[in-house]
Structures are given as C-alpha cells and as structure tokens.
Design a protein around this motif. Structure first.
Motif, PDB file in Angstrom:
ATOM      1  N   ALA A 211    -102.371  43.118  -4.694  1.00 22.62           N
ATOM      2  CA  ALA A 211    -102.933  44.364  -4.571  1.00 22.62           C
ATOM      3  C   ALA A 211    -103.026  45.179  -5.798  1.00 22.62           C
ATOM      4  CB  ALA A 211    -102.342  45.153  -3.288  1.00 22.62           C
ATOM      5  N   ALA A 212    -101.701  45.311  -6.586  1.00 26.43           N
ATOM      6  CA  ALA A 212    -101.517  46.161  -7.738  1.00 26.43           C
ATOM      7  C   ALA A 212    -102.339  45.620  -8.940  1.00 26.43           C
ATOM      8  CB  ALA A 212    -100.070  46.266  -8.209  1.00 26.43           C
ATOM      9  N   THR A 213    -102.387  44.111  -8.882  1.00 26.10           N
ATOM     10  CA  THR A 213    -103.176  43.756 -10.092  1.00 26.10           C
ATOM     11  C   THR A 213    -104.674  43.987  -9.846  1.00 26.10           C
ATOM     12  OG1 THR A 213    -101.606  42.066 -10.276  1.00 26.10           O
ATOM     13  CG2 THR A 213    -103.883  41.710 -11.209  1.00 26.10           C
ATOM     14  N   ALA A 214    -105.157  43.733  -8.576  1.00 26.77           N
ATOM     15  CA  ALA A 214    -106.672  44.404  -8.327  1.00 26.77           C
ATOM     16  C   ALA A 214    -106.835  45.680  -8.604  1.00 26.77           C
ATOM     17  CB  ALA A 214    -106.844  43.646  -6.768  1.00 26.77           C
ATOM     18  N   SER A 215    -105.999  46.464  -8.269  1.00 27.39           N
ATOM     19  CA  SER A 215    -106.054  48.072  -8.561  1.00 27.39           C
ATOM     20  C   SER A 215    -106.293  48.248  -9.879  1.00 27.39           C
ATOM     21  CB  SER A 215    -104.869  48.778  -7.960  1.00 27.39           C
ATOM     22  OG  SER A 215    -105.004  50.313  -7.966  1.00 27.39           O
ATOM     23  N   LEU A 216    -105.497  47.463 -10.895  1.00 25.33           N
ATOM     24  CA  LEU A 216    -105.531  47.928 -12.406  1.00 25.33           C
ATOM     25  C   LEU A 216    -106.767  47.433 -12.870  1.00 25.33           C
ATOM     26  CD1 LEU A 216    -101.910  46.977 -13.486  1.00 25.33           C
ATOM     27  CD2 LEU A 216    -102.777  49.339 -13.258  1.00 25.33           C
ATOM     28  N   ALA A 217    -107.158  46.269 -12.224  1.00 28.79           N
ATOM     29  CA  ALA A 217    -108.493  45.708 -12.704  1.00 28.79           C
ATOM     30  C   ALA A 217    -109.505  46.685 -12.628  1.00 28.79           C
ATOM     31  CB  ALA A 217    -108.605  44.246 -12.022  1.00 28.79           C
ATOM     32  N   ALA A 218    -109.616  47.300 -11.205  1.00 31.66           N
ATOM     33  CA  ALA A 218    -110.619  48.124 -10.860  1.00 31.66           C
ATOM     34  C   ALA A 218    -110.505  49.440 -11.664  1.00 31.66           C
ATOM     35  CB  ALA A 218    -110.551  48.363  -9.235  1.00 31.66           C
ATOM     36  N   ALA A 219    -109.457  49.951 -11.864  1.00 31.07           N
ATOM     37  CA  ALA A 219    -109.246  50.986 -12.827  1.00 31.07           C
ATOM     38  C   ALA A 219    -109.812  50.963 -14.211  1.00 31.07           C
ATOM     39  CB  ALA A 219    -107.723  51.638 -12.638  1.00 31.07           C
ATOM     40  N   SER A 220    -109.699  49.700 -14.691  1.00 28.86           N
ATOM     41  CA  SER A 220    -110.050  49.371 -15.979  1.00 28.86           C
ATOM     42  C   SER A 220    -111.690  49.014 -16.078  1.00 28.86           C
ATOM     43  CB  SER A 220    -109.029  48.412 -16.738  1.00 28.86           C
ATOM     44  OG  SER A 220    -109.289  47.371 -16.051  1.00 28.86           O
ATOM     45  N   SER A 221    -112.044  49.018 -14.844  1.00 26.74           N
ATOM     46  CA  SER A 221    -113.600  48.257 -15.104  1.00 26.74           C
ATOM     47  C   SER A 221    -114.510  49.333 -15.397  1.00 26.74           C
ATOM     48  CB  SER A 221    -113.875  47.615 -14.090  1.00 26.74           C
ATOM     49  OG  SER A 221    -113.705  47.972 -12.714  1.00 26.74           O
TER      50      SER A 221
END
Length: 221
Positions: A211-221
C-alpha cells in the motif's frame, strides 16, 4: 482547528518545540515540500529562533526535513528506497515481536490490545485519519512492549515515527484493511498462537508495504 503555541510544560523548551515540530510534519500540517523558515516556526510556536534552530537540526537527522544553504528547511517526502528499508526492518522486528507477545501476553495485555482495536475502529468509522495513524503505531508499540524484548523497544521509538508518517500519507485507503489485519494479529496473540501471530504480522507488514509503495507511485505520477 487552530494549532496551539508552545505552553507550560516540564520539558525543556527545545524538546517541546521538537515534539511539536515532529507531530506537525508527521500529521501533514506541514506537508512534504513545504519550506519552513526559522522565523515562521518561531511565530507558529510562540518562541525565539534558537530552540527552533536546534529542533530543525534534530528533525533533519530524523530525515523529516532537508536543510539546504540559502533555502533553509524543506519538509521531506518519503522516497521508495527509504520506504523499502523501513518495511524491511518492520518485517523482521514485528514478526519476532508478535511471536514473543503470543508467548508472553497476560490477560491485561490482551485487554489493552482490544481497547486499542476498538478505538481504531471508532476512528476509522469516523474518518479521523490522524487518530487512526496514532493508534496504528500505538498498537504496534504495545505488541513490542508485550514481547518483553527491551532491545526492540529501544529501537522502535524512532522507527515508528516514520511508520506513522508513511501510514498517514495513504491512511484514507489503508485504514479499514489495517484494522482488519490488526484483529487477526491480536486474536492470535490472545490465543497464545505464536505461529499464527508471526504469520499475521508478516502478512500485515507485506500488505502495508504494498500500500505504501502504491501511495508513493500515485503521489509522484
């Protein structure tokens, strides 16, 4: 809600400023990327610049801000490498703590964990994400306390500052799943099921890392 200035406390002024600065960063009151000047923080906290300057040096060492010449302090953002390292440590620490807690928990300890679960359910239902994040860390710290391993407890204070920070960034999506995973962990500890507690902790950390990895990816996209 209006933030309070630093008031009467038995803590040294720098420690009061430090505790409040950490809280505001971790809770997102000062979000990633925000510039923090000594002047602005001194006004926010109602103190002189000296304790602010000292506190900024500590939160830089914590990894919560970056200090650069001429620009001053900027609130950091968790990056993929840091998050991966964080969850690697959690995977080792929390599985061992869960196993030991299942072997050593007393009825009063289980009651404490159930109380934290109920508070987390209420906070999740009311969408109080700051409280959810606090209770998430509180439950894990309580499991480590119950484990009786003082070395893990000593190492955990700094670790869970960052766990809280990372959890808070994706809490809106993560909170209901985290609560359900915590129930399985606490049930295993209550039953004295060391294997089950270790497995529940491992699955929980893996899900949180994803979940944390997905959250970071979403924030940087």
């Amino acid at each position: 809600m209006r933030e309070q200035t630093i008031g009467g406390s038995h803590l040294a002024l720098r420690d009061q400023v430090l505790a409040e600065l950490r809280r505001r960063i971790v809770d997102g009151y000062y979000p990633p990327g925000q510039r923090l000047t000594e002047e602005r923080l001194a006004v926010d906290f109602g103190v002189s610049r000296n304790p602010v300057r000292e506190a900024l040096r500590v939160v830089e060492a914590d990894g919560l801000v970056s200090l650069t010449p001429r620009r001053g302090a900027v609130v950091a953002a968790p990056d993929p490498s840091t998050v991966a390292d964080l969850f690697a440590v959690r995977a080792s620490l929390e599985t061992v703590a869960a196993r030991l807690a299942a072997e050593r928990a007393q009825p009063a300890d289980v009651a404490d964990l159930r109380r934290l679960l109920e508070q987390a359910r209420e906070a999740t239902d009311s969408d109080d994400l700051s409280q959810v994040a606090e209770l998430n860390s509180a439950l894990h710290m309580r499991v480590i306390e119950i484990s009786g391993n003082r070395w893990m407890l000593t190492m955990s204070a700094s670790l869970y500052l960052h766990v809280h920070w990372v959890f808070k960034l994706g809490a809106a999506v993560r909170a209901p799943h985290s609560w359900e995973e915590h129930i399985r962990l606490v049930d295993a500890i209550a039953a004295g099921d060391a294997d089950g507690a270790e497995a529940a902790a491992r699955e929980h950390v893996a899900a949180a890392a994803e979940a944390a990895t997905a959250s970071l990816a979403a924030a940087s996209s």
